[in-house]
Scaffold this motif. Structure first.
Motif, PDB file in Angstrom:
ATOM      1  N   SER A   1      -1.139  61.649  44.680  1.00  0.00           N
ATOM      2  CA  SER A   1      -2.198  61.141  43.804  1.00  0.00           C
ATOM      3  C   SER A   1      -1.725  59.996  42.905  1.00  0.00           C
ATOM      4  O   SER A   1      -2.536  59.331  42.276  1.00  0.00           O
ATOM      5  CB  SER A   1      -2.781  62.279  42.955  1.00  0.00           C
ATOM      6  OG  SER A   1      -1.845  62.719  41.998  1.00  0.00           O
ATOM      7  N   LEU A   2      -0.410  59.753  42.868  1.00  0.00           N
ATOM      8  CA  LEU A   2       0.114  58.626  42.095  1.00  0.00           C
ATOM      9  C   LEU A   2       0.005  57.346  42.912  1.00  0.00           C
ATOM     10  O   LEU A   2       0.091  57.380  44.139  1.00  0.00           O
ATOM     11  CB  LEU A   2       1.572  58.883  41.712  1.00  0.00           C
ATOM     12  CG  LEU A   2       1.765  59.903  40.587  1.00  0.00           C
ATOM     13  CD1 LEU A   2       3.143  60.538  40.660  1.00  0.00           C
ATOM     14  CD2 LEU A   2       1.534  59.245  39.246  1.00  0.00           C
ATOM     15  N   PRO A   3      -0.152  56.195  42.257  1.00  0.00           N
ATOM     16  CA  PRO A   3      -0.265  54.935  42.996  1.00  0.00           C
ATOM     17  C   PRO A   3       1.004  54.617  43.793  1.00  0.00           C
ATOM     18  O   PRO A   3       2.098  55.059  43.435  1.00  0.00           O
ATOM     19  CB  PRO A   3      -0.471  53.878  41.905  1.00  0.00           C
ATOM     20  CG  PRO A   3      -0.670  54.600  40.635  1.00  0.00           C
ATOM     21  CD  PRO A   3      -0.247  56.014  40.810  1.00  0.00           C
ATOM     22  N   ASN A   4       0.850  53.836  44.847  1.00  0.00           N
ATOM     23  CA  ASN A   4       1.993  53.440  45.675  1.00  0.00           C
ATOM     24  C   ASN A   4       3.023  52.643  44.888  1.00  0.00           C
ATOM     25  O   ASN A   4       4.190  52.580  45.274  1.00  0.00           O
ATOM     26  CB  ASN A   4       1.527  52.627  46.889  1.00  0.00           C
ATOM     27  CG  ASN A   4       0.793  53.492  47.889  1.00  0.00           C
ATOM     28  OD1 ASN A   4       0.993  54.700  47.939  1.00  0.00           O
ATOM     29  ND2 ASN A   4      -0.070  52.879  48.677  1.00  0.00           N
ATOM     30  N   SER A   5       2.600  52.025  43.792  1.00  0.00           N
ATOM     31  CA  SER A   5       3.522  51.233  42.979  1.00  0.00           C
ATOM     32  C   SER A   5       4.537  52.109  42.234  1.00  0.00           C
ATOM     33  O   SER A   5       5.542  51.619  41.744  1.00  0.00           O
ATOM     34  CB  SER A   5       2.742  50.399  41.966  1.00  0.00           C
ATOM     35  OG  SER A   5       1.965  51.243  41.140  1.00  0.00           O
ATOM     36  N   VAL A   6       4.272  53.413  42.160  1.00  0.00           N
ATOM     37  CA  VAL A   6       5.197  54.341  41.513  1.00  0.00           C
ATOM     38  C   VAL A   6       6.265  54.731  42.535  1.00  0.00           C
ATOM     39  O   VAL A   6       5.942  55.140  43.646  1.00  0.00           O
ATOM     40  CB  VAL A   6       4.452  55.592  40.983  1.00  0.00           C
ATOM     41  CG1 VAL A   6       5.410  56.607  40.401  1.00  0.00           C
ATOM     42  CG2 VAL A   6       3.401  55.181  39.960  1.00  0.00           C
ATOM     43  N   SER A   7       7.523  54.611  42.148  1.00  0.00           N
ATOM     44  CA  SER A   7       8.621  54.902  43.078  1.00  0.00           C
ATOM     45  C   SER A   7       8.655  56.380  43.458  1.00  0.00           C
ATOM     46  O   SER A   7       8.234  57.242  42.669  1.00  0.00           O
ATOM     47  CB  SER A   7       9.962  54.530  42.440  1.00  0.00           C
ATOM     48  OG  SER A   7      10.274  55.463  41.402  1.00  0.00           O
ATOM     49  N   PRO A   8       9.166  56.687  44.658  1.00  0.00           N
ATOM     50  CA  PRO A   8       9.310  58.095  45.042  1.00  0.00           C
ATOM     51  C   PRO A   8      10.134  58.888  44.026  1.00  0.00           C
ATOM     52  O   PRO A   8       9.807  60.023  43.709  1.00  0.00           O
ATOM     53  CB  PRO A   8      10.007  58.027  46.396  1.00  0.00           C
ATOM     54  CG  PRO A   8       9.575  56.718  46.970  1.00  0.00           C
ATOM     55  CD  PRO A   8       9.500  55.790  45.776  1.00  0.00           C
ATOM     56  N   GLU A   9      11.181  58.265  43.475  1.00  0.00           N
ATOM     57  CA  GLU A   9      12.027  58.963  42.497  1.00  0.00           C
ATOM     58  C   GLU A   9      11.214  59.370  41.266  1.00  0.00           C
ATOM     59  O   GLU A   9      11.342  60.489  40.769  1.00  0.00           O
ATOM     60  CB  GLU A   9      13.191  58.058  42.084  1.00  0.00           C
ATOM     61  CG  GLU A   9      14.105  58.702  41.075  1.00  0.00           C
ATOM     62  CD  GLU A   9      15.181  57.764  40.534  1.00  0.00           C
ATOM     63  OE1 GLU A   9      16.150  58.285  39.989  1.00  0.00           O
ATOM     64  OE2 GLU A   9      15.035  56.540  40.659  1.00  0.00           O
ATOM     65  N   LEU A  10      10.359  58.475  40.787  1.00  0.00           N
ATOM     66  CA  LEU A  10       9.524  58.788  39.625  1.00  0.00           C
ATOM     67  C   LEU A  10       8.468  59.829  39.993  1.00  0.00           C
ATOM     68  O   LEU A  10       8.171  60.728  39.198  1.00  0.00           O
ATOM     69  CB  LEU A  10       8.876  57.521  39.074  1.00  0.00           C
ATOM     70  CG  LEU A  10       8.021  57.678  37.818  1.00  0.00           C
ATOM     71  CD1 LEU A  10       8.773  58.396  36.700  1.00  0.00           C
ATOM     72  CD2 LEU A  10       7.537  56.315  37.342  1.00  0.00           C
TER      73      LEU A  10
END
Length: 148
Positions: A67-76
């Protein structure tokens, strides 16, 4: 469900040793469900999948990450959503709870530092922490450097 059932249901794209690590001590197939959901939805590395889904009771952490945007890193995404692995969710609360960390993160001021964003929003049950932080940071702008 046991560890062996979890291993059997885990994505075959994960190496056997990783499937075993993912499911170690699992009482349900939750870690496998989480890993399957996230592997089909994102470009998570096997390590990201392990960090997100180990100990998960359901696919809630993966739904949160998706549900988080693609701009958010996998680590975050892992940092924000992995606390849901331990959340006791009912069918009535699952959807809202899995989207809450993403809603919280989205409501933060754009320049909000990442470590603090994780502290505020990881495992959040609503966007209230972000709304509070936004109100506090805008209130602090009214003060000069000598006032804070």
């Amino acid at each position: 469900a046991t560890t062996s059932e979890c291993i059997r249901k885990a994505p075959s794209s994960l190496k056997k040793a990783l499937r075993e690590d993912l499911c170690f001590g699992a009482a349900t197939a939750g870690p496998a469900e989480c890993a399957t959901f996230i592997k089909t939805a994102t470009s998570f590395t096997p390590r990201d999948v392990l960090d997100l889904c180990t100990g998960a009771a359901s696919d809630a952490p993966a739904r949160c990450a998706k549900s988080l945007p693609n701009s958010v890193s996998p680590e975050l995404k892992v940092k924000l959503c992995s606390p849901l692995a331990r959340a006791m969710l009912t069918p009535e609360t699952t959807e809202a709870r899995t989207k809450a960390p993403a809603a919280c993160y989205a409501d933060l001021p754009k320049r909000f530092p990442t470590p603090e964003a994780v502290l505020l929003c990881a495992g959040a049950t609503s966007s209230a922490p972000a709304q509070c932080a936004s109100a506090a940071t805008s209130a602090l702008k009214d003060f000069g450097p000598s006032d804070v």
